[in-house]
Write a protein that holds these residues in place. Sequence first.
Motif, PDB file in Angstrom:
ATOM      1  N   PHE A 176       0.856  -1.183   0.000  1.00 31.61           N
ATOM      2  CA  PHE A 176       0.000   0.000   0.000  1.00 31.61           C
ATOM      3  C   PHE A 176       0.894   1.236   0.000  1.00 31.61           C
ATOM      4  O   PHE A 176       1.963   1.247   0.623  1.00 31.61           O
ATOM      5  CB  PHE A 176      -0.909   0.017   1.228  1.00 31.61           C
ATOM      6  N   GLN A 177       0.446   2.286  -0.713  1.00 29.75           N
ATOM      7  CA  GLN A 177       1.210   3.521  -0.801  1.00 29.75           C
ATOM      8  C   GLN A 177       0.279   4.723  -0.709  1.00 29.75           C
ATOM      9  O   GLN A 177      -0.816   4.706  -1.279  1.00 29.75           O
ATOM     10  CB  GLN A 177       2.004   3.577  -2.119  1.00 29.75           C
ATOM     11  N   HIS A 178       0.755   5.735   0.017  1.00 32.12           N
ATOM     12  CA  HIS A 178       0.016   6.997   0.117  1.00 32.12           C
ATOM     13  C   HIS A 178       0.972   8.141  -0.199  1.00 32.12           C
ATOM     14  O   HIS A 178       2.055   8.231   0.375  1.00 32.12           O
ATOM     15  CB  HIS A 178      -0.569   7.185   1.510  1.00 32.12           C
ATOM     16  N   GLN A 179       0.553   9.004  -1.140  1.00 33.15           N
ATOM     17  CA  GLN A 179       1.356  10.158  -1.531  1.00 33.15           C
ATOM     18  C   GLN A 179       0.518  11.424  -1.422  1.00 33.15           C
ATOM     19  O   GLN A 179      -0.681  11.400  -1.700  1.00 33.15           O
ATOM     20  CB  GLN A 179       1.859  10.012  -2.974  1.00 33.15           C
ATOM     21  N   MET A 180       1.182  12.518  -1.046  1.00 37.16           N
ATOM     22  CA  MET A 180       0.494  13.801  -0.954  1.00 37.16           C
ATOM     23  C   MET A 180       1.400  14.897  -1.513  1.00 37.16           C
ATOM     24  O   MET A 180       2.558  15.033  -1.118  1.00 37.16           O
ATOM     25  CB  MET A 180       0.147  14.108   0.503  1.00 37.16           C
ATOM     26  N   TYR A 181       0.862  15.661  -2.474  1.00 42.14           N
ATOM     27  CA  TYR A 181       1.583  16.779  -3.082  1.00 42.14           C
ATOM     28  C   TYR A 181       0.665  17.991  -3.120  1.00 42.14           C
ATOM     29  O   TYR A 181      -0.512  17.906  -2.759  1.00 42.14           O
ATOM     30  CB  TYR A 181       2.054  16.415  -4.497  1.00 42.14           C
ATOM     31  N   ASN A 182       1.214  19.107  -3.593  1.00 35.08           N
ATOM     32  CA  ASN A 182       0.437  20.340  -3.679  1.00 35.08           C
ATOM     33  C   ASN A 182       0.609  20.966  -5.057  1.00 35.08           C
ATOM     34  O   ASN A 182       1.722  20.967  -5.622  1.00 35.08           O
ATOM     35  CB  ASN A 182       0.895  21.340  -2.618  1.00 35.08           C
ATOM     36  N   TRP A 183      -0.497  21.530  -5.578  1.00 35.28           N
ATOM     37  CA  TRP A 183      -0.429  22.301  -6.823  1.00 35.28           C
ATOM     38  C   TRP A 183       0.013  23.733  -6.486  1.00 35.28           C
ATOM     39  O   TRP A 183      -0.756  24.696  -6.645  1.00 35.28           O
ATOM     40  CB  TRP A 183      -1.801  22.332  -7.501  1.00 35.28           C
ATOM     41  N   TYR A 184       1.227  23.890  -5.996  1.00 38.00           N
ATOM     42  CA  TYR A 184       1.671  25.207  -5.529  1.00 38.00           C
ATOM     43  C   TYR A 184       2.215  26.095  -6.654  1.00 38.00           C
ATOM     44  O   TYR A 184       2.516  27.268  -6.432  1.00 38.00           O
ATOM     45  CB  TYR A 184       2.755  25.050  -4.451  1.00 38.00           C
ATOM     46  N   GLY A 185       2.320  25.580  -7.872  1.00 30.79           N
ATOM     47  CA  GLY A 185       2.942  26.334  -8.959  1.00 30.79           C
ATOM     48  C   GLY A 185       2.006  27.315  -9.640  1.00 30.79           C
ATOM     49  O   GLY A 185       1.785  27.252 -10.859  1.00 30.79           O
ATOM     50  N   VAL A 186       1.455  28.254  -8.896  1.00 35.21           N
ATOM     51  CA  VAL A 186       0.577  29.273  -9.475  1.00 35.21           C
ATOM     52  C   VAL A 186       1.437  30.380 -10.085  1.00 35.21           C
ATOM     53  O   VAL A 186       2.315  30.924  -9.410  1.00 35.21           O
ATOM     54  CB  VAL A 186      -0.360  29.852  -8.398  1.00 35.21           C
ATOM     55  N   PRO A 187       1.228  30.730 -11.371  1.00 35.84           N
ATOM     56  CA  PRO A 187       2.022  31.812 -11.958  1.00 35.84           C
ATOM     57  C   PRO A 187       1.771  33.139 -11.241  1.00 35.84           C
ATOM     58  O   PRO A 187       0.718  33.359 -10.636  1.00 35.84           O
ATOM     59  CB  PRO A 187       1.548  31.844 -13.416  1.00 35.84           C
ATOM     60  N   GLU A 188       2.753  34.017 -11.323  1.00 37.05           N
ATOM     61  CA  GLU A 188       2.702  35.270 -10.577  1.00 37.05           C
ATOM     62  C   GLU A 188       1.467  36.091 -10.901  1.00 37.05           C
ATOM     63  O   GLU A 188       0.889  36.738 -10.014  1.00 37.05           O
ATOM     64  CB  GLU A 188       3.967  36.078 -10.858  1.00 37.05           C
TER      65      GLU A 188
END
Length: 575
Positions: A176-188
């Motif tokens: 079993f695997q759990h991953q968590m990321y963020n869409w933090y790449g918002v352009p200026e």
Amino acid sequence: MRKNIKNIFTFVLLLSISLGFAQRTQNDTINTGVIDVVKPYAPTISDAFKVKEVPSLDDETTETKKAIKYNIFSFPVASTFTPAKGKAAVVEKRAPVKLFDNYATLGVGTYTTILGEVYLNHAISRNESIGGYVSHHSSAGGIEGVDFDDNFSDSKINLNYSSRLRDLAWNVEAGFQHQMYNWYGVPESQIAQAKANNIDTGHSFFDAHFGGDITFEDTYINSGSFFFRRFGDNQGSGENRFIAKAKVDVPINDVEISTDFKIDYLGGAFDRNYITTDALDYGNFQIGLSPTFELKQDDLTVNLGASLYYSNDKASGDNNIYVYPNISATYRLVNDVLIAYGGIKGDLIQNSYYDFANENPFVSPTLFIRPTDQLYNAYVGLKGKLSSNMSYNVSGRYIADRNKALYRNNEITLTSEDYTYGNSFGIVYDDIQTFGVAGEINVDVNRNFKLGIKAEYFSYSTDDEAEAWNLPDIKGSLFLDYQIDENWFAGANVFYIGERKDQFSLNDGFTVTSPFTVNLESFFDANAHVGYHINEQFSVYAKANNIANNAYQKWQNFPVQSIQFLAGATYKFDF
């Protein structure tokens, strides 16, 4: 002969002198004169006889042996010399390294990074063993210039059981695997609007899988395996994939044909597509057959074969048959010093949400997924050894892909979804021809020092898309591993990625811009580590990542962490 003549003349002369002297004494009145006696010399040869090896002697003195007495006049001599005992010379042997079945490691570093792993293995019996591992890697984030959460985590757990019998060996495993990321790449240009809408950039993935494999001895069926994975995310997406493989030898007229058999099923769905709220279903079922016949003659080895695939598209209902070449050859020009190789192959590549998310964790849950038809992959190269501890490999290839998947930055739409602010990626497909050359050198100076260098160059040609999005033109890598002494060890690796191209477009309902190409700069990523073995079980280490302190962008608008430091310890043990 000359000696005999001389003796005769001497005798005649003496006789003459004697006679003359006698006559003179008796009668002095006799006149003196010279008498010449002349007689011809008639030599004779005596009979030859053979000398006996052991002559017969009748001499009484000779026959009687005399007793000989030996007398030794010895006297003691003082000496302090004592001879040392000799012993055979021995070759120094390095003590064998103690191997352990289990280990645990833990490290902490900057950006509140935690890295931990535990691996366990236990032999139940002579032929059975059970094992497993748990790993975790996370960071609290804190990238400079980023206004949104940029933390991530990746946790895994796996269990396995294996058995080895006389004629077969098999293994099963589940994880079993759990991953968590963020869409933090918002352009200026969109940061203010994203903050006003209070977007939640978190994106989590879940993966549960189960599989096994079996290997046979002395049978026509060589091996078999199966694998099932359930993959999904916190956005309502879900995907199932099942793969079964078998490898058999098919005898035909006293010739064995090695045949690979494959079944690959993929089915999944997304809650919506990127533009509308309509659900997006996808699926593909494949059956593949790849027979291969091997020919060997002296230094030449040729594998002749083909791959046949049947594919059923779940979404459209289309059925298709694909045929690909599967040919390869090697020829030893100069033993292991110079080996030429080449081939041409093709494949039906099953793309999946799991594969896309693991390569680019910032994709949106709105992907259109379909297989890639790799018409052919033709390659040729040379490999061998420059010396006993240095090997090389130089190659070139030409690849033709139909419907090759490319990552491209999603259009900015500013909808209610948190990934529509230019901070996610979608998938586009295009027919692409790729030309590439590569070279690598590997050096094993000794058992304690290893070095490897590899460089690749690519050139792309597209049919519909303006560019081969996010595909680099150059790749390079270097790795170094050095066991300094019995306790100290060190290593380093450097990666270079050349320029890539992406697209930026805006269509938020108020402002519409024509898509334009964005150049992503090339970057170096240098990493190094050093460690010390306190004893055979306990070690400490330190790592430095991104030593160049370059907050480069691997993906558009997504800068990475600058220089990072991490320190930890490893413990090896047995139960």
